[in-house]
Design an enzyme around this catalytic site. Sequence first.
Site, short mmCIF file in Angstrom:
data_model
loop_
_atom_site.label_atom_id
_atom_site.label_comp_id
_atom_site.label_asym_id
_atom_site.label_seq_id
_atom_site.Cartn_x
_atom_site.Cartn_y
_atom_site.Cartn_z
CB CYS A 198 -6.90 -0.13 4.95
SG CYS A 198 -5.19 -0.71 4.93
CB CYS B 155 -2.37 1.92 6.06
SG CYS B 155 -1.89 1.03 4.55
CD GLU C 72 -2.11 4.35 3.09
OE1 GLU C 72 -3.29 4.62 3.35
OE2 GLU C 72 -1.78 3.49 2.23
CG HIS D 149 -1.99 -0.96 1.22
ND1 HIS D 149 -3.16 -0.75 1.91
CD2 HIS D 149 -2.13 -2.16 0.61
CE1 HIS D 149 -3.97 -1.78 1.73
NE2 HIS D 149 -3.36 -2.65 0.95
#
Length: 151
Positions: free
Chosen positions: A81, A84, A53, A51
């Site tokens: 999410c 993260c 992040e 992801h």
Amino acid sequence: MDGKFMRCAIKEAEKALALGEIPVGAVVVRGGEVIGAGHNFRENGKNPLLHAEITAIGRAAAAVGDWRLNGCELYVTLEPCAMCAGAIINARIDAVIFGAYDPEYGAAGGRLDLFARHILGGPTRVFGGVMERECSAMLNDFFKSVRSKTT
């Protein structure tokens, strides 16, 4: 909160889009300087951890030589999410600033709020809806394009 840094995150999201990834970008900022940047690379990397992040946090930690990112802010185009959010809290990031809300998977007020409850630690300040229109438009256009290809 600085629109300049959200624009940097949007540029990262555009990199993801160019690769056919969900267009999410993130940057970690310390002292007015970007010290880590990332974009979604989950599909191309065949890795659920890639992801935006997570990548930005990892690069920032490498840049400062420490997993603790006190004094940092993370700008991301989509509400983080749960995975993260946990990484943000664990890295001791002071603030997360995001663009588009994610009512399905968001963990900063969308679906749930790991930051408000301090379940995992804290206190990380959260600011949502920064340049929301631009961030949401990029995501909406991407998903419209995906849907049009499958029908």
